[in-house]
Design an enzyme around this catalytic site. Structure first.
Site, PDB file in Angstrom:
ATOM      1  N   ARG A   1     -12.508 -28.749  24.799  1.00  0.00           N
ATOM      2  CA  ARG A   1     -12.149 -28.106  25.517  1.00  0.00           C
ATOM      3  C   ARG A   1     -12.791 -29.607  26.715  1.00  0.00           C
ATOM      4  O   ARG A   1     -11.684 -29.692  27.684  1.00  0.00           O
ATOM      5  CB  ARG A   1     -12.762 -27.072  26.376  1.00  0.00           C
ATOM      6  CG  ARG A   1     -12.656 -27.221  27.578  1.00  0.00           C
ATOM      7  CD  ARG A   1     -13.232 -25.950  28.341  1.00  0.00           C
ATOM      8  NE  ARG A   1     -13.104 -24.543  27.775  1.00  0.00           N
ATOM      9  CZ  ARG A   1     -14.299 -24.485  26.882  1.00  0.00           C
ATOM     10  NH1 ARG A   1     -15.265 -24.176  26.859  1.00  0.00           N
ATOM     11  NH2 ARG A   1     -13.817 -22.410  26.884  1.00  0.00           N
TER      12      ARG A   1
ATOM     13  N   VAL B   1      -4.771 -22.892  29.018  1.00  0.00           N
ATOM     14  CA  VAL B   1      -5.331 -22.756  27.339  1.00  0.00           C
ATOM     15  C   VAL B   1      -6.953 -22.461  27.921  1.00  0.00           C
ATOM     16  O   VAL B   1      -7.041 -23.944  28.326  1.00  0.00           O
ATOM     17  CB  VAL B   1      -4.208 -23.989  26.185  1.00  0.00           C
ATOM     18  CG1 VAL B   1      -2.786 -23.437  26.652  1.00  0.00           C
ATOM     19  CG2 VAL B   1      -4.513 -24.783  27.444  1.00  0.00           C
ATOM     20  N   GLU B   2      -7.295 -22.580  26.564  1.00  0.00           N
ATOM     21  CA  GLU B   2      -9.101 -22.724  26.361  1.00  0.00           C
ATOM     22  C   GLU B   2      -9.509 -22.103  27.391  1.00  0.00           C
ATOM     23  O   GLU B   2     -10.611 -22.875  28.202  1.00  0.00           O
ATOM     24  CB  GLU B   2      -9.649 -24.386  26.507  1.00  0.00           C
ATOM     25  CG  GLU B   2      -8.359 -24.412  24.812  1.00  0.00           C
ATOM     26  CD  GLU B   2      -9.192 -26.019  23.873  1.00  0.00           C
ATOM     27  OE1 GLU B   2     -10.436 -26.446  24.556  1.00  0.00           O
ATOM     28  OE2 GLU B   2      -8.701 -26.597  23.420  1.00  0.00           O
ATOM     29  N   GLY B   3      -8.901 -21.170  28.091  1.00  0.00           N
ATOM     30  CA  GLY B   3     -10.114 -20.551  29.260  1.00  0.00           C
ATOM     31  C   GLY B   3      -9.699 -21.007  30.659  1.00  0.00           C
ATOM     32  O   GLY B   3      -9.085 -21.996  31.313  1.00  0.00           O
TER      33      GLY B   3
END
Length: 772
Positions: free
Chosen positions: A331, A453-455
Site C-alpha cells: 500500500r 483498491v487495497e481498501g
C-alpha cells in the site's frame, strides 16, 4: 493550612499503600478502562501487531525530533536500478500505445507483454538468488510511477505482481521447496501470478471472506493425501484472466482435527496452478475501460495438498497476519507510485497547456482562477513525490509502517483525484474528447480504481488511520489493552498501574505544553536553524495538540470512538497532515533547500496547518460533551484561530513558476515520459519551447505598435504575413512564428473521426482548425 497538610498526607497514604491505592484509585480505573475499551479480539490484535510504527508514532505522541527526520537517509537508486530505469522502462513505454490498448485491442500488444516478461518487470521484488531483480522499494516505486505517467493500465499490470501477490508472499513466508520451484518461474516470466482476496460479499472487509477450505483426505496424483477441499468465488482479481498461478486466501477449518487440535484454523493462503482441475479463470471485468487484465476466479470442491499452503502446514491460519503485513508495505509503494505519476502528468501538461493556450489574447495561466488550480497541481506534484520518496525509504530501511502506508494510500490517491479534476477543468473541451492525443482521459476514467483498491478510501480514512494510530502509535494504550486482556488479574493490575502513572504524566505534559504553545504561538519551540524553522515549530505545536486531543477522545468516548467515525477521521486527518508535511520538509532538506522550491513548501505547510486547525475545531464542536470541547479549544487555541489558507501571493507564485520556468517544472515532474518526439506530451514541450523563443519577436511587435509602424490588432501568429511584408520581421523569423503556430495548433487540436469513428489524420485536423 492544617486542612491542606492533612489533605496532602491523605493523598500520600492513598498512593503509597498498595491495597488502599488499588481499592480507591487504580482498581476502579482499571475496571472502567476495561468497560470503555474492551479487550481486542484475536483478529484485531493480529491486525494491530502486524507491521511496525515509525515516524508517525513520534508525531502522534507530540514528540517529533526534527534532527532525526533530517538524518533519515536520502533514497538512492543503485547503478543496476538506474540502468534498468534508463534503458528498459523507456523501451517498454515506447511499446505501449495506451489508446490502442484500451479502445482497440483491450489488451497490450504481444511485443509489450513479451518485453515485460523477458526483462523482469514482474520480478522486481523477487530475490536475485531465484533469478529476480531484488530491487529496492524506492526503485519499484519509481518504475511504477514512470510507467503510470504513460499508461495507468501498464502501471497496474507491473504493480500487482510486485505488490501483494505470490512473489512477495513466497519471498517472506514460502518454504524452501516452494521458493525453489515457483520464484524462478515467476522471475523469468514463465508463470504469471495473481492473488485472489476480494469476494462479492467481502471487499474492504477482507476478514469477512466467505471462501472456505476444509482439511480432509483426498486423492492427488493417484495417492491418498492430506489436503484441503476448497470452495471460492472471487472477483476484481488483477491478472486473473492471464495468470498461470493463483494465490488464494480462504478460511480454513479442520473439523476432524487431522492437522492439529484446532477446529477453526483461520485465514490461510495457498498457491495453486490455474491448470489444476476445478480452477476457473479467464472471465474478464472491464474496469472503466482500462486495458489491464482483471477478472474472476472460482472453484468448487477443488482438492489441493496441504503442502500448497504458502509456508507449508505450519502457516495454516496465519494468512491474516501475512496479508496485513504485505498489504501495508504494498500500500505504501504501488498506489502512491500510481498517484505520483498521475499528479506529475497533470501538473506538467496543464502548466504547458495553460501557457500555450490563449483566451482573450492572454495565456490561460494569467487568469487568477486558472492560477489557483495550477497552484494546487504544482503543490500536489511536489507533495506526492516527497511522500513517495520518504515512504519508500522507510520501507527500504526495514520498517513496515502500516499507519504511514494507509496515510500515503489515502491522501496521495485523493491528491491525484484532485489533480486530474483540475487538469480536466483547465483543458476544457480538449480534455473530454477521446483520442490518441488526449493524455488525460485515461487517467481521469481510471481514477476510481486507485481510490477503491487495497481498501476503499472511505474505510482508510474513517477506520484505519486513526483507528490503528490510536493504539499502535500511542506510547501506552496498546500495552494497557494487552494488560487488560491478561487472565492473571493480579499481574494485569500491576502492569496497568505502572502504565497508568506514565500515561497520566504524558497526558498532563501534553496539555501544559499545548496551552503554553498556544499562548506563545509556538514561537519558543526549539527547531533546526533552517529556512523552514517556523514550519517545524508550528508542526510540533499541532503534534502536541494531537496527542492531547487523542487522549481526551479515548477517555471521553472509549470504545465508542470506533463508531464515531466522523470524530476519529478528523483526528486521523491531523496525523495525516503532519506526516505529509514532514515528508515535504524532509524532501526540501534532502534537495538542499532549493530557493525556487521554497514557495511550494510554504504553500503546502500553510495548507496543512489550516486543515489541522479545521479538523480540531470540527472535533471539539461535535464531541459529545460540549464543555470538554470548549476546554480543548481554549487550551490549544487560547486566542482563537491561528492559521489561514495559503496566501494569494503563494498561489500566484507557484502558478507563474510552474508555467514560466521549464527547468523547475521538469525537476518537479521527473517521472513523466517524454522520450517519444511524436508523443502528444512531447509535442506540448516542443510548442512551449517554440513559443518561448518568440519572446524577442513579441517585444519587437510591441515596439512597432508603440512607434506606430504597426496599427493592426492581433498576435504574432495572426500578423505574421503582414509583418514580413512590411519588413518588420525577416523570413527566418517568420519561419519560427509559423513553426510555433503549427505546434500550438497541434496542442490545441483534438482528435476527430468520421461518422463511423474512423480517425482522420492529424494534418486534416490542424487544417480544419485553422480554417474553422
Amino acid at each position: 493550612m492544617w486542612f491542606f497538610i492533612i489533605a496532602l498526607i491523605a493523598v500520600g497514604i492513598v498512593f503509597s499503600v498498595r491495597n488502599i491505592r488499588r481499592s480507591v484509585v487504580t482498581g476502579p480505573i482499571f475496571e472502567l478502562f476495561k468497560r470503555i475499551l474492551p479487550p481486542l479480539s484475536q483478529t484485531e490484535r493480529e491486525a494491530m501487531e502486524a507491521g511496525s510504527t515509525w515516524w508517525e508514532a513520534d508525531l502522534f505522541q507530540g514528540r517529533p525530533d526534527w534532527e532525526k527526520l533530517q538524518a533519515f537517509p536520502k533514497p538512492e537508486l543503485s547503478d543496476e536500478e538506474q540502468a534498468f530505469i534508463d534503458v528498459h522502462v523507456p523501451k517498454l513505454m515506447s511499446l505501449i500505445d495506451d489508446f490502442d490498448a484500451i479502445h482497440e485491442r483491450k489488451d497490450f500488444s504481444p511485443e509489450a507483454w513479451d518485453y515485460m516478461r523477458r526483462h523482469g518487470f514482474f520480478s522486481l521484488i523477487i530475490p536475485k538468488a531465484y533469478g529476480g531483480k531484488e530491487f529496492s522499494a524506492f526503485a519499484n516505486s519509481t518504475i511504477v510511477s514512470q510507467i503510470s505517467s504513460r499508461s495507468l493500465s501498464a502501471g497496474v499490470t507491473v504493480m500487482v505482481p510486485n505488490s501483494l501477490g505470490p512473489g512477495e508472499l513466497l519471498s517472506h513466508y514460502g518454504t524452501e521447496e516452494q521458493k525453489n520451484y515457483w520464484l524462478p518461474r515467476l522471475a523469468s516470466g514463465e508463470d504469471i501470478p495473481c492473488f485472489a482476496l476480494t469476494a462479492p460479499e467481502a471487499g474492504s472487509d477482507a476478514g469477512a471472506i466467505p471462501d472456505t477450505g476444509v482439511i480432509c483426505m483426498g486423492e492427488h496424483e493417484g495417492k491418498e493425501t492430506l489436503g484441503i477441499r476448497l470452495n471460492w468465488d472471487k472477483r476484481y482479481i488483477t491478472l486473473a484472466p492471464v495468470a498461470t498461478v493463483l494465490g488464494l486466501a480462504f478460511k480454513l477449518s479442520d473439523p476432524d482435527k487431522l492437522l492439529g487440535d484446532k477446529a477453526n484454523i483461520g485465514i490461510t493462503c495457498a498457491l495453486i496452478p490455474t491448470s489444476h482441475p476445478g480452477v476457473e479463470t479467464g472471465d474478464r471485468h472491464l474496469p472503466l475501460e482500462q486495458a489491464f487484465m482483471n477478472g474472476t476466479t472460482r472453484g468448487k470442491d477443488v482438492f489441493i495438498p496441504v503442502d500448497w499452503i504458502i509456508g507449508g502446514p505450519d502457516y495454516a491460519g496465519k494468512g491474516w497476519k501475512m496479508l496485513i503485513e504485505c498489504l501495508s508495505a504494498g500500500r505504501g509503494i504501488s498506489l502512491p507510485a500510481l498517484s505520483t505519476g498521475n499528479c506529475q502528468l497533470s501538473a506538467r501538461t496543464t502548466a504547458i497547456y495553460a501557457m500555450v493556450r490563449q483566451q482573450f489574447n492572454s495565456p490561460l495561466y494569467k487568469f487568477e482562477g486558472v492560477a489557483e488550480g495550477l497552484a494546487t497541481l504544482g503543490a500536489n506534484a511536489y507533495m506526492t513525490e516527497a511522500v513517495r520518496q520518504m515512504t519508500a525509504m522507510a520501507i527500504d530501511q526495514g520498517n513496515k509502517p502500516s499507519v504511514v502506508t494507509a496515510i500515503a494510500k489515502y491522501h496521495m490517491t485523493e491528491a491525484a483525484r484532485s489533480s486530474i479534476n483540475i487538469a480536466m477543468d483547465i483543458h476544457g473541451g480538449k480534455g473530454i474528447q477521446m483520442g490518441p492525443n488526449n493524455y488525460l482521459a485515461s487517467l481521469y476514467m481510471t481514477m476510481p480504481v486507485s481510490i477503491t483498491v487495497e481498501g476503499a478510501n472511505i474505510l482508510t480514512r474513517n477506520l484505519m488511520i486513526f483507528g490503528q494510530g490510536a493504539t499502535r502509535c500511542h506510547p501506552y494504550v496498546f500495552d494497557e489493552l494487552i494488560a487488560a486482556a491478561n487472565p492473571d488479574q493480579e499481574q494485569a493490575l500491576s502492569d496497568f498501574e505502572t502504565l497508568l502513572g506514565e500515561h497520566v504524566k504524558f497526558a498532563v505534559g501534553n496539555g501544559l505544553f499545548s496551552f503554553f504553545h498556544g499562548l506563545t504561538g509556538g514561537r519558543l519551540i526549539s527547531a533546526p536553524e533552517t529556512a523552514n524553522k517556523k514550519h517545524y515549530r508550528q508542526l510540533e505545536r499541532m503534534s502536541k495538540a494531537l496527542a492531547l486531543y487523542s487522549d481526551i477522545a479515548m477517555l471521553v468516548l472509549g470504545g465508542e470512538l470506533k463508531r464515531r467515525e466522523l470524530l476519529s477521521a478528523r483526528l486521523g486527518d491531523v496525523l495525516s497532515q503532519l506526516y505529509l508535511t514532514s515528508a515535504v520538509l524532509y524532501h526540501h532538506h534532502k534537495r538542499g533547500y532549493r530557493r525556487d522550491e521554497q514557495v511550494y513548501v510554504d504553500y503546502l505547510v500553510a495548507r496543512a496547518l489550516k486543515q489541522c486547525e479545521d479538523a480540531m475545531y470540527g472535533f471539539t464542536r461535535h464531541i459529545s460533551n460540549p464543555v470538554t470541547g470548549w476546554l480543548l479549544r481554549r487550551i490549544v487555541f487560547p486566542f482563537g484561530r491561528s492559521y489561514a489558507p495559503p496566501a494569494d501571493k503563494l498561489t500566484l507564485a507557484i502558478s507563474d513558476s510552474l508555467c514560466e520556468n521549464s527547468e523547475l517544472r521538469t525537476r518537479l515532474t521527473p517521472q513523466v515520459y517524454t522520450d517519444n518526439a511524436s508523443d502528444p506530451i512531447a509535442v506540448l514541450q516542443q510548442a512551449y519551447d517554440a513559443i518561448l523563443a518568440l519572446e524577442p519577436l513579441d517585444r519587437k511587435l510591441r515596439k512597432a505598435r508603440k512607434n506606430g509602424s504597426v496599427k493592426d490588432k492581433g498576435s504574432l501568429f495572426q500578423l505574421c504575413d503582414k509583418l514580413l511584408e512590411d519588413g518588420i520581421i525577416t523570413e527566418d523569423e517568420a519561419g519560427k512564428i509559423r513553426n510555433a503556430d503549427k505546434l500550438r495548433l497541434q496542442v490545441v487540436n483534438v482528435d476527430s473521426f468520421d461518422r463511423h469513428l474512423n480517425p482522420h489524420d492529424s494534418a486534416s485536423n490542424v487544417t480544419s482548425l485553422k480554417t474553422g
